[in-house]
Enzyme design. Structure first.
Site, PDB file in Angstrom:
ATOM      1  N   CYS A   1      -8.327   8.539  -3.472  1.00 16.50           N
ATOM      2  CA  CYS A   1      -8.289   7.327  -2.639  1.00 16.50           C
ATOM      3  C   CYS A   1      -7.189   7.367  -1.581  1.00 16.50           C
ATOM      4  CB  CYS A   1      -8.097   6.101  -3.520  1.00 16.50           C
ATOM      5  SG  CYS A   1      -9.312   6.035  -4.812  1.00 16.50           S
TER       6      CYS A   1
ATOM      7  N   HIS B   1      -5.477  -0.003   0.064  1.00 16.65           N
ATOM      8  CA  HIS B   1      -6.680   0.583  -0.536  1.00 16.65           C
ATOM      9  C   HIS B   1      -7.376  -0.507  -1.351  1.00 16.65           C
ATOM     10  CE1 HIS B   1      -9.456   2.839  -2.801  1.00 16.65           C
ATOM     11  NE2 HIS B   1      -8.739   2.918  -3.898  1.00 16.65           N
TER      12      HIS B   1
ATOM     13  N   ASN C   1     -14.787  -0.449  -4.389  1.00 14.63           N
ATOM     14  CA  ASN C   1     -13.801   0.597  -4.119  1.00 14.63           C
ATOM     15  C   ASN C   1     -14.530   1.796  -3.508  1.00 14.63           C
ATOM     16  OD1 ASN C   1     -12.031   2.751  -4.266  1.00 14.63           O
ATOM     17  ND2 ASN C   1     -11.321   2.300  -6.347  1.00 14.63           N
TER      18      ASN C   1
END
Ligand code: ACO
Length: 326
Positions: free
Chosen positions: A112, A253, A283
């Site tokens: 990520c 994020h 996500n």
């Protein structure tokens, strides 16, 4: 040499998978997913759509905004953990799709944090005078490595891509600093056991234990995420002599609403200074920050002179931050 962001773009699959849809796949509920994560729906790639599909589309939009022709690009860097193939790189596929014939193209693996790692590498090339224009992309089709029988993970992730064009500039600047961190001691908290050379397709265990799918220890990841994002954010602020109150907007994020809120609370940032869209996309790993940055940009949320804090955390473990003067 200064570094400017001259274009942003994003691309998402059309297909929407709601929490109600997931209730039909595993033993879960909209109420559980919403309260534990903040996610209401996510986008899922259709057959025939790949990471390169969304990466190229996001890139085209960023290039159009920047007024940059693909042939002007010196580098294409893609952060991804879901490349079309282990090799060649998805960046090479995107180079071909764009006709960016003069670019050196490569992928990088930082989960990520992949987009911010890519931004950090691009920044170094540009400041050193080794490149003039670089496309940095975060792109994922996580739905193909998510175990749709595992309620602990399948509710969290989605597909999509975001891109930016970065340019060397002798006058204005927008990228102030980037910082990257890794802690490999906790590599096994979040990983995909197969697809590398440890667990191969000819070993029946790989199939029986569903090792092609992402595995995660959610609770542990949660704790490290909050600590790592705070550390990366403070490093960015200290390096620029800034305090949290100097931040106009944090674009974190988009992993989990509770991780974002806990990080913001530790930094003393109120909800009015947070940009989130995870309720719509889940996500999307390396794609989440550039998608959110592009949305904030196109919605007019970013004012000239805004100070943006970008901060990420992911498998590896990896974490990273960037400070941007818009
Ligand atoms: N629906 C209903 N119940 C569920 C579900 C679900 N989808 N998933 C788990 N549960 C159950 C568990 O089985 C457990 O039940 P039990 O108490 O009977 O054993 C209970 O809910 C609580 O489980 P926890 O794991 O303790 O729940 P938690 O509050 O920690 O939330 C979550 C889980 C959402 C995964 C959280 O830990 C989290 O967000 N972690 C970070 C994950 C993340 O963001 N990963 C990605 C970051 S890095 C990257 O982006 C690649």
């Amino acid at each position: 040499m200064n570094v400017r962001i001259t274009g942003t773009g994003s691309a998402l699959p059309e297909k929407i998978l709601t929490n109600a849809d997931i209730e039909r796949l595993v033993d879960t509920s909209d109420e559980w997913i919403t309260t534990r994560t903040g996610i209401k729906e996510r986008r899922i790639a259709a057959a025939g759509e790949y990471t390169s599909t969304f990466a190229a589309e996001a890139a085209r939009r960023a290039l159009t905004m920047a007024g940059t022709h693909p042939e002007e690009l010196d580098f294409i860097i893609i952060g991804t953990v879901t490349p079309d193939f282990p090799f060649p790189s998805t960046a090479c596929l995107v180079q071909d799709l764009l006709g960016a014939t003069n670019a050196t193209a490569f992928d990088l693996s930082a989960a990520c944090s992949g987009f911010l790692y890519g931004l950090s590498i691009a920044e170094k090339y540009l400041r050193a005078g080794a490149a003039q224009k670089i496309l940095v992309i975060g792109a994922e089709v996580l739905s193909r490595i998510v175990d749709w029988q595992d309620r602990n993970t399948c509710v969290l992730f989605g597909d999509g891509a975001g891109a930016i064009v970065l340019e060397a500039s002798e006058s204005g600047h927008s990228l102030l600093t980037t910082h990257t961190f890794s802690n490999g001691s906790f590599w096994n908290l979040l990983y995909q056991p197969a697809c590398g050379n440890r667990n191969t397709a000819d070993d029946s265990r790989t199939i029986d234990e569903r090792l092609f799918y992402l595995k995660m220890e959610g609770n542990e990841v949660f704790k490290h995420a909050v600590r790592g994002m705070e550390e990366a954010a403070i490093k960015a602020l200290d390096a620029n002599g800034l305090a949290p109150e100097d931040i106009s907007l944090m674009i974190p994020h988009q992993a989990n609403r509770r991780i974002i809120d806990a990080t913001a609370k530790r930094l003393g940032l109120g909800p009015e200074r947070l940009f989130t869209n995870l309720h719509r996309y889940g996500n999307t790993s390396s794609a989440s920050i550039p998608i959110a940055l592009d949305e904030a940009n196109r919605q007019g949320v970013l004012r000239s002179d805004s100070t943006l804090l970008l901060v990420a955390f992911g498998g590896g473990l990896t974490y990273a931050s960037a400070l941007v003067k818009w």
